[in-house]
Design an enzyme around this catalytic site. Structure first.
Site, short mmCIF file in Angstrom:
data_model
loop_
_atom_site.label_atom_id
_atom_site.label_comp_id
_atom_site.label_asym_id
_atom_site.label_seq_id
_atom_site.Cartn_x
_atom_site.Cartn_y
_atom_site.Cartn_z
CG ASP A 79 15.22 22.98 12.80
OD1 ASP A 79 14.29 23.78 13.07
OD2 ASP A 79 15.50 22.01 13.52
CG ASN A 125 18.77 33.35 1.98
OD1 ASN A 125 18.75 34.03 3.01
ND2 ASN A 125 19.80 32.57 1.66
N GLY A 128 18.39 37.50 6.51
CA GLY A 128 18.99 38.41 7.49
C GLY A 128 18.83 37.93 8.92
CG PHE A 129 21.54 36.03 11.01
CD1 PHE A 129 21.70 34.91 10.21
CD2 PHE A 129 22.69 36.63 11.53
CE1 PHE A 129 22.96 34.42 9.92
CE2 PHE A 129 23.95 36.14 11.25
CZ PHE A 129 24.09 35.03 10.43
CG ASN A 166 25.27 28.32 11.99
OD1 ASN A 166 25.20 29.50 12.30
ND2 ASN A 166 25.77 27.91 10.84
CB SER A 202 24.95 35.29 6.76
OG SER A 202 24.69 33.98 7.14
CG ASN A 204 21.34 37.92 3.30
OD1 ASN A 204 21.50 38.57 2.26
ND2 ASN A 204 21.17 36.62 3.31
CB THR A 205 24.20 40.09 9.24
OG1 THR A 205 23.05 39.28 9.48
CG2 THR A 205 24.52 40.90 10.49
CE LYS A 242 27.40 27.96 6.07
NZ LYS A 242 26.03 27.50 6.26
CG ASN A 271 26.77 31.35 4.45
OD1 ASN A 271 25.67 31.35 3.88
ND2 ASN A 271 26.91 31.52 5.75
CB THR A 272 24.56 32.08 0.04
OG1 THR A 272 24.66 33.14 0.99
CG2 THR A 272 23.54 31.08 0.54
N GLY A 294 22.68 26.73 -4.17
CA GLY A 294 22.26 25.70 -5.12
C GLY A 294 23.28 25.50 -6.22
N GLY A 323 25.78 23.68 -3.36
CA GLY A 323 25.40 23.15 -4.66
C GLY A 323 25.28 21.65 -4.77
C1 LIG Z 1 17.01 30.20 2.66
C2 LIG Z 1 18.40 29.98 3.20
C3 LIG Z 1 18.69 30.37 4.51
C4 LIG Z 1 19.98 30.17 5.02
N1 LIG Z 1 20.25 30.54 6.32
C5 LIG Z 1 21.48 30.29 6.84
C6 LIG Z 1 21.78 30.58 8.20
O1 LIG Z 1 20.93 31.04 8.97
N2 LIG Z 1 23.04 30.32 8.65
C7 LIG Z 1 24.02 29.79 7.85
O2 LIG Z 1 25.14 29.55 8.32
N3 LIG Z 1 23.75 29.49 6.56
C8 LIG Z 1 22.52 29.71 6.05
N4 LIG Z 1 22.26 29.39 4.74
C9 LIG Z 1 23.35 28.85 3.89
C10 LIG Z 1 23.32 27.32 3.81
O3 LIG Z 1 23.56 26.77 5.07
C11 LIG Z 1 24.40 26.81 2.83
O4 LIG Z 1 25.66 27.20 3.30
C12 LIG Z 1 24.21 27.35 1.42
O5 LIG Z 1 22.85 27.43 1.08
C13 LIG Z 1 24.93 26.50 0.37
O6 LIG Z 1 24.40 25.20 0.32
P1 LIG Z 1 23.32 24.73 -0.80
O7 LIG Z 1 23.83 25.19 -2.12
O8 LIG Z 1 23.23 23.24 -0.68
O9 LIG Z 1 22.03 25.39 -0.44
C14 LIG Z 1 20.98 29.59 4.21
C15 LIG Z 1 20.67 29.21 2.90
C16 LIG Z 1 19.40 29.38 2.39
C17 LIG Z 1 19.11 28.95 0.98
#
Ligand SMILES: Cc1cc2nc3c(=O)[nH]c(=O)nc-3n(C[C@H](O)[C@H](O)[C@H](O)COP(=O)(O)O)c2cc1C
Length: 384
Positions: A79, A125, A128-129, A166, A202, A204-205, A242, A271-272, A294, A323
């Protein structure tokens, strides 16, 4: 607009969640970003199931100066523009984190920028914000606060759930001025959050993750915490940072020491990842640029969480993320040191029925191992 509603009662809750669960596969026919947009638009219209059962006592967590009726949160990125958080809280998350929100609106990277790796329960993904910016988030968040104020306090009502805000930075803000964007975030939208997150992880920035290094981190956090303290709307609001899962041991030690010395309230781990395990590399989308989330992230992010708990002596609130797809996964993060957990990718795949299932499974894990509550199990893996 009225959502599909069944009668009251536990059977009705089960039926309503099942109906929305059955609708989730229809979204699979769409590409990942369109499916996500449709889901957020539906939730923003008030569609989505409503939790009726109260969360069990065992799930309650006191953390970050507030009460969470359960420790399962929705991670940032779902969101991004604060359009659907109320409907998401009604699904039964203990907390929902909006964002990352950047100061000015920005479009993010060109599409396609999100890829499902369904067989691996994973997503890559590189959004990129993409963000509508502070002003637009502020308008929506203010509307909710006014509505809550108008309702007044009803001591018998279910807790409304906890909201996290966030913060991100604009792509064009130079690295050396990055702190300004987070300070603006605190000033413009911090007051609406029960907690605030400084997202410096992130992938992507360009340059963002460099902010995690010792050189930038303490100065950045000091400015953000100063802004928090000075602003009457946020003076009591916890600030979390984070972090990425791709950190060397030395980098994690630096983060632990800065977080302790600057008195940051908590850390979200993680984060990812930019790593690509071999099984992922072999997938058709495995070499797409971006962050992997994931199932493949469960083990590495839990290891970082475990290590950080040790480095901080259990004195800083940790939020486990990465995950989680079952109650057993959430429980593993809690044992490793998380007071709270978050997920995103598994929710995107499975939809609303995942949330009551994870809560039920988590209660079963606690009972199986003789813990009275989540609170008792936090960090249990470190106590032998
Ligand atoms: C499509 C997508 C967009 C995301 N966008 C953000 C973001 O804007 N800011 C952020 O702090 N993390 C973002 N995340 C990271 C998630 O908040 C989370 O840290 C990460 O996906 C690991 O959790 P999960 O394995 O349950 O997905 C994003 C992840 C996904 C998959």
């Amino acid at each position: 607009m009225a959502a599909v509603r069944f009668a009251d009662g536990d059977w009705a809750e089960d039926a309503e969640f099942a109906a929305y669960g059955a609708a989730t596969p229809a979204l699979r026919a769409l590409d990942a970003e369109t499916a996500h947009d449709v889901a957020v638009a539906a939730l923003a219209l008030g569609l989505g199931p409503r939790r009726r059962r109260r969360d069990g006592e065992a799930l309650r967590v006191e953390a970050l100066g507030t009460t969470f009726s359960n420790p399962i949160g929705l991670a940032a990125g779902f969101d991004k523009d604060a359009r659907a958080f109320e409907a998401l809280l009604r699904v039964g998350f203990g907390f929902v984190e909006i964002g990352s929100v950047t100061p000015k609106p920005q479009p993010g990277n060109p599409k396609p920028r999100a890829f499902r790796l369904r067989e691996h329960g994973a997503v890559i993904n590189r959004y990129g914000f993409n963000s509508q910016g502070h002003e637009s988030a502020r308008t929506r968040l203010a509307r909710r606060r006014d509505a809550v104020a108008a309702e007044g306090d009803d001591a018998t009502a279910e807790p409304r759930g906890v909201l996290g805000v966030n913060l991100g930075k604009n792509k064009l803000t130079p690295e050396d001025n990055a702190a300004d964007d987070y300070v603006l975030g605190v000033e413009n939208i911090g007051e609406f959050g029960d907690y605030i997150v400084v997202n410096i992880s992130s992938p992507n920035t360009p340059g963002l993750r460099n902010l995690q290094g010792r050189k930038h981190l303490s100065g950045l956090l000091r400015k953000v915490l100063d802004a928090r303290d000075k602003n009457p709307g946020t003076a009591k609001t916890p600030v979390l940072v984070k972090i990425a899962p791709d950190l060397t041991d030395a980098a994690l030690r630096d983060i632990a020491s800065v977080v302790k010395s600057e008195k940051v309230d908590g850390v979200i781990v993680s984060n990812t990842t930019i790593a690509r395990p071999d099984a992922i590399k072999a997938h058709a989308h495995g070499d797409e640029a971006g962050g992997l989330s994931g199932k493949p992230l469960m083990e590495p992010s839990t290891k970082v969480l475990h290590d950080l708990y040790k480095l901080t002596g259990g004195k800083i609130t940790l939020v486990g993320c990465g995950g989680i797809a079952s109650g057993e996964d959430a429980y593993a993060k809690i044992r490793a040191g998380a007071s709270l957990v978050q997920l995103y990718t598994a929710f995107a795949f499975e939809g609303p029925p995942l949330i009551p299932r994870i809560k039920r499974e988590l209660e079963e894990c606690l009972a199986r191992d003789g813990f009275k509550s989540v609170q008792d199990a936090i960090g249990a893996a470190h106590r032998k």
